[in-house]
Design a protein around this motif. Structure first.
Motif, PDB file in Angstrom:
ATOM      1  N   ALA A   1       0.823  -1.205   0.000  1.00 59.02           N
ATOM      2  CA  ALA A   1       0.000   0.000   0.000  1.00 59.02           C
ATOM      3  C   ALA A   1       0.859   1.258   0.000  1.00 59.02           C
ATOM      4  N   VAL A   2       1.922   1.263   0.813  1.00 54.08           N
ATOM      5  CA  VAL A   2       2.811   2.431   0.858  1.00 54.08           C
ATOM      6  C   VAL A   2       3.528   2.601  -0.480  1.00 54.08           C
ATOM      7  N   ALA A   3       3.982   1.480  -1.092  1.00 54.68           N
ATOM      8  CA  ALA A   3       4.649   1.571  -2.386  1.00 54.68           C
ATOM      9  C   ALA A   3       3.707   2.108  -3.464  1.00 54.68           C
ATOM     10  N   LEU A   4       2.469   1.630  -3.476  1.00 57.88           N
ATOM     11  CA  LEU A   4       1.499   2.128  -4.455  1.00 57.88           C
ATOM     12  C   LEU A   4       1.182   3.601  -4.228  1.00 57.88           C
ATOM     13  N   LEU A   5       1.108   4.005  -2.950  1.00 56.90           N
ATOM     14  CA  LEU A   5       0.879   5.414  -2.647  1.00 56.90           C
ATOM     15  C   LEU A   5       2.013   6.271  -3.199  1.00 56.90           C
ATOM     16  N   GLY A   6       3.229   5.826  -2.995  1.00 54.39           N
ATOM     17  CA  GLY A   6       4.376   6.576  -3.508  1.00 54.39           C
ATOM     18  C   GLY A   6       4.387   6.646  -5.023  1.00 54.39           C
ATOM     19  N   ALA A   7       4.111   5.493  -5.679  1.00 56.70           N
ATOM     20  CA  ALA A   7       4.102   5.487  -7.145  1.00 56.70           C
ATOM     21  C   ALA A   7       2.997   6.393  -7.690  1.00 56.70           C
ATOM     22  N   GLY A   8       1.820   6.356  -7.053  1.00 58.21           N
ATOM     23  CA  GLY A   8       0.720   7.197  -7.506  1.00 58.21           C
ATOM     24  C   GLY A   8       1.013   8.679  -7.337  1.00 58.21           C
ATOM     25  N   LEU A   9       1.569   9.035  -6.187  1.00 54.73           N
ATOM     26  CA  LEU A   9       1.905  10.445  -5.962  1.00 54.73           C
ATOM     27  C   LEU A   9       2.974  10.919  -6.931  1.00 54.73           C
ATOM     28  N   LEU A  10       3.980  10.054  -7.184  1.00 55.78           N
ATOM     29  CA  LEU A  10       5.037  10.428  -8.124  1.00 55.78           C
ATOM     30  C   LEU A  10       4.468  10.653  -9.525  1.00 55.78           C
ATOM     31  N   TRP A  11       3.553   9.750  -9.954  1.00 52.04           N
ATOM     32  CA  TRP A  11       2.932   9.905 -11.277  1.00 52.04           C
ATOM     33  C   TRP A  11       2.111  11.172 -11.349  1.00 52.04           C
ATOM     34  N   LEU A  12       1.361  11.459 -10.246  1.00 52.33           N
ATOM     35  CA  LEU A  12       0.511  12.649 -10.221  1.00 52.33           C
ATOM     36  C   LEU A  12       1.348  13.920 -10.304  1.00 52.33           C
ATOM     37  N   VAL A  13       2.447  13.969  -9.537  1.00 53.15           N
ATOM     38  CA  VAL A  13       3.304  15.153  -9.532  1.00 53.15           C
ATOM     39  C   VAL A  13       3.965  15.344 -10.885  1.00 53.15           C
ATOM     40  N   GLN A  14       4.465  14.242 -11.460  1.00 54.87           N
ATOM     41  CA  GLN A  14       5.119  14.354 -12.760  1.00 54.87           C
ATOM     42  C   GLN A  14       4.126  14.738 -13.859  1.00 54.87           C
ATOM     43  N   SER A  15       2.908  14.194 -13.785  1.00 50.26           N
ATOM     44  CA  SER A  15       1.885  14.531 -14.791  1.00 50.26           C
ATOM     45  C   SER A  15       1.473  15.987 -14.700  1.00 50.26           C
ATOM     46  N   ALA A  16       1.495  16.540 -13.480  1.00 53.51           N
ATOM     47  CA  ALA A  16       1.110  17.941 -13.300  1.00 53.51           C
ATOM     48  C   ALA A  16       2.225  18.890 -13.717  1.00 53.51           C
ATOM     49  N   GLY A  17       3.389  18.365 -14.041  1.00 53.19           N
ATOM     50  CA  GLY A  17       4.485  19.200 -14.486  1.00 53.19           C
ATOM     51  C   GLY A  17       5.220  19.947 -13.396  1.00 53.19           C
ATOM     52  N   VAL A  18       5.029  19.542 -12.147  1.00 54.10           N
ATOM     53  CA  VAL A  18       5.703  20.223 -11.034  1.00 54.10           C
ATOM     54  C   VAL A  18       6.780  19.335 -10.405  1.00 54.10           C
ATOM     55  N   GLY A  19       7.063  18.193 -11.033  1.00 55.06           N
ATOM     56  CA  GLY A  19       8.069  17.284 -10.489  1.00 55.06           C
ATOM     57  C   GLY A  19       9.434  17.522 -11.099  1.00 55.06           C
ATOM     58  N   LEU A  20      10.248  16.531 -11.024  1.00 53.75           N
ATOM     59  CA  LEU A  20      11.606  16.619 -11.573  1.00 53.75           C
ATOM     60  C   LEU A  20      11.566  16.502 -13.087  1.00 53.75           C
ATOM     61  N   PRO A  21      12.479  17.158 -13.789  1.00 57.94           N
ATOM     62  CA  PRO A  21      12.579  16.974 -15.239  1.00 57.94           C
ATOM     63  C   PRO A  21      12.895  15.516 -15.566  1.00 57.94           C
ATOM     64  N   GLN A  22      12.431  15.055 -16.723  1.00 56.06           N
ATOM     65  CA  GLN A  22      12.649  13.666 -17.125  1.00 56.06           C
ATOM     66  C   GLN A  22      14.142  13.329 -17.202  1.00 56.06           C
ATOM     67  N   GLY A  23      14.929  14.320 -17.589  1.00 50.17           N
ATOM     68  CA  GLY A  23      16.368  14.085 -17.684  1.00 50.17           C
ATOM     69  C   GLY A  23      17.038  13.891 -16.342  1.00 50.17           C
ATOM     70  N   VAL A  24      16.368  14.252 -15.259  1.00 46.31           N
ATOM     71  CA  VAL A  24      16.884  14.054 -13.906  1.00 46.31           C
ATOM     72  C   VAL A  24      16.207  12.874 -13.233  1.00 46.31           C
ATOM     73  N   LEU A  25      14.912  12.688 -13.523  1.00 44.13           N
ATOM     74  CA  LEU A  25      14.128  11.651 -12.846  1.00 44.13           C
ATOM     75  C   LEU A  25      14.666  10.252 -13.109  1.00 44.13           C
ATOM     76  N   TRP A  26      14.820   9.889 -14.398  1.00 41.05           N
ATOM     77  CA  TRP A  26      15.194   8.507 -14.690  1.00 41.05           C
ATOM     78  C   TRP A  26      16.632   8.170 -14.303  1.00 41.05           C
ATOM     79  N   PRO A  27      17.615   9.039 -14.568  1.00 41.09           N
ATOM     80  CA  PRO A  27      18.952   8.734 -14.029  1.00 41.09           C
ATOM     81  C   PRO A  27      18.954   8.657 -12.502  1.00 41.09           C
ATOM     82  N   GLY A  28      18.173   9.555 -11.863  1.00 37.67           N
ATOM     83  CA  GLY A  28      18.111   9.524 -10.403  1.00 37.67           C
ATOM     84  C   GLY A  28      17.511   8.233  -9.882  1.00 37.67           C
ATOM     85  N   LEU A  29      16.435   7.739 -10.545  1.00 37.87           N
ATOM     86  CA  LEU A  29      15.822   6.479 -10.118  1.00 37.87           C
ATOM     87  C   LEU A  29      16.786   5.313 -10.290  1.00 37.87           C
ATOM     88  N   ALA A  30      17.451   5.248 -11.451  1.00 40.24           N
ATOM     89  CA  ALA A  30      18.385   4.139 -11.687  1.00 40.24           C
ATOM     90  C   ALA A  30      19.550   4.175 -10.697  1.00 40.24           C
TER      91      ALA A  30
END
Length: 419
Positions: A105-134
């Motif tokens: 449940a906590v993992a799904l909450l985090g994934a959902g919030l991350l998707w929501l923030v990124q979709s709203a355009g207020v999250g990290l740039p894609q060029g930072v997000l994916w290298p940071g995740l890896a």
């Protein structure tokens, strides 16, 4: 009349990481125990911070490095000794299994919030997000491996092997480390692909800098872990040596005096004298109010006189040379006194010969008798007189003890301390 209640101030406990209830590194579990908060509240808080520009991940990684692992609860020395001799089963700390439902449940909450923030355009740039995740996944996999290597496997190694051998002791560890390095390499590759146009030299230096920084980050928790483990091992050795010194002193003084009291139980004056002398010696040793002789020769002569008074034997002592008495040489004198006492008690002779040579580089003491003798290998392991009060005591001080004994021919104890 009401009796006033005295409150004892509680010393605040240092925050640490608790792997027994951890989902990953035990940061939230340790902080919850330290603050008295529910663990789930902190975990959800970190998830919310992570969804907001990745701040939660950075804070979590910093705390992962900064907080030490929780120490095991100390056990009574008797239980430890019984465990080492196989008389008691030694159980490690039990790990509480994670609740997979709550974790999901906590993992799904985090994934959902991350998707929501990124979709709203207020999250990290894609060029930072994916290298940071890896890179974060790779770092966490390597760091997790460092947490789950036991201190025993570290301390079994010596020299440079302490830093590397435990990491490659099993194929599963090697696989996890390689997967972590692959994640870090993927992150670096994604960053390099997005680099703006620049000269080859600048690009090469930048890539090398990224690789070096990444490898240092990957290795940081392991070096911290080994350093803390070696520090703890040194502290345990100091504590064990202190306990051994205390046991040797009690054997040399208190137990010897009790044996003399048993022999002279019919003489109240002698018993009183022995008890008072032992009380003075014990107080002096406990509270550090020492009146010991200042030189090796004086200390050896005083020890010989004490053995003569206690056991009624002649101790003929010859000392060639002299020097100031330091803590290491004091241990040598104490070992020599124990050798004289053993000869007086067990050899069945009326005279003991002691010869010592003292110079700036070497101090040697020989204690000889022409008595019953014994076989060293047949001495029971629980007898402290020879092993604890002579051999081990001198070894801890940096010296060496050699014992030669032949049944019915006598015993020679050679003590040496190189300077």
């Amino acid at each position: 009349m009401t009796t006033p209640v005295r409150t004892v101030p509680v010393t605040p406990q240092r925050a640490d990481r608790r792997l027994d209830t951890a989902w990953l590194a035990g940061v939230c579990a340790g902080l919850a125990a330290h603050l008295g908060w529910p663990t789930l509240v902190l975990r959800v808080g970190f998830v919310l911070l992570t969804a907001s520009m990745g701040i939660g991940v950075l804070v979590y990684l910093v705390l992962w490095l900064a907080l030490p692992l929780a120490a095991e609860a100390p056990r009574a020395p008797g239980l430890d000794a019984a465990g080492r001799r196989g008389l008691r089963t030694v159980q490690g700390p039990a790990r509480v299994p994670a609740d997979l439902g709550v974790m999901s449940a906590v993992a799904l909450l985090g994934a959902g919030l991350l998707w929501l923030v990124q979709s709203a355009g207020v999250g990290l740039p894609q060029g930072v997000l994916w290298p940071g995740l890896a890179g974060t996944v790779g770092l966490m996999l390597i760091w997790w491996q460092a947490d789950h290597i036991s201190n025993r496997s570290i301390r079994r190694q010596t020299g440079a092997r302490q830093w590397f051998a435990p990491l490659i002791a099993h194929w599963s560890r090697i696989v996890r480390i390689l997967l972590g390095l692959a994640g870090l390499g993927t992150g670096i590759a994604l960053v390099v692909v997005q680099l703006p146009a620049m000269s080859e030299t600048a690009r090469t230096l930048l890539v090398l800098g990224l690789v070096v920084v990444t490898l240092l980050l990957a290795a940081a928790p392991w070096f911290i872990r080994v350093r803390r483990s070696l520090t703890a091992a040194r502290e345990e050795k100091m504590l064990a040596d202190a306990r051994a010194d205390m046991a040797a002193h009690l054997h040399d003084s208190v137990l010897q005096t009790l044996a003399l009291i048993q022999r002279q139980a019919s003489d109240p004056k002698a018993v009183t004298s022995l008890a008072r002398r032992q009380e003075r010696e014990l107080r002096t040793w406990l509270y550090g109010e020492t009146t010991d002789a200042a030189s090796v020769k004086a200390a050896l002569v005083a020890a010989a006189a004490e053995v003569e008074d206690d056991h009624g034997v002649d101790v003929e002592i010859v000392v060639v040379g002299d020097r100031d008495l330091d803590p290491e040489l004091k241990s040598l004198v104490q070992a020599a006194r124990e050798a004289m006492t053993n000869a007086a008690r067990h050899a069945g002779v009326a005279k003991i010969d002691v010869y010592a040579e003292v110079d700036e580089r070497l101090v040697e003491v020989f204690v000889r008798d022409r008595g019953r003798g014994f076989v060293l290998e047949e001495v029971p392991a629980d007898r402290m007189g020879i092993r604890g009060s002579i051999i081990e005591r001198l070894r801890r001080a940096g010296g060496n003890a050699t014992i030669r004994s032949v049944p019915e021919q006598g015993t020679e104890v050679r003590l040496e301390m190189k300077r």
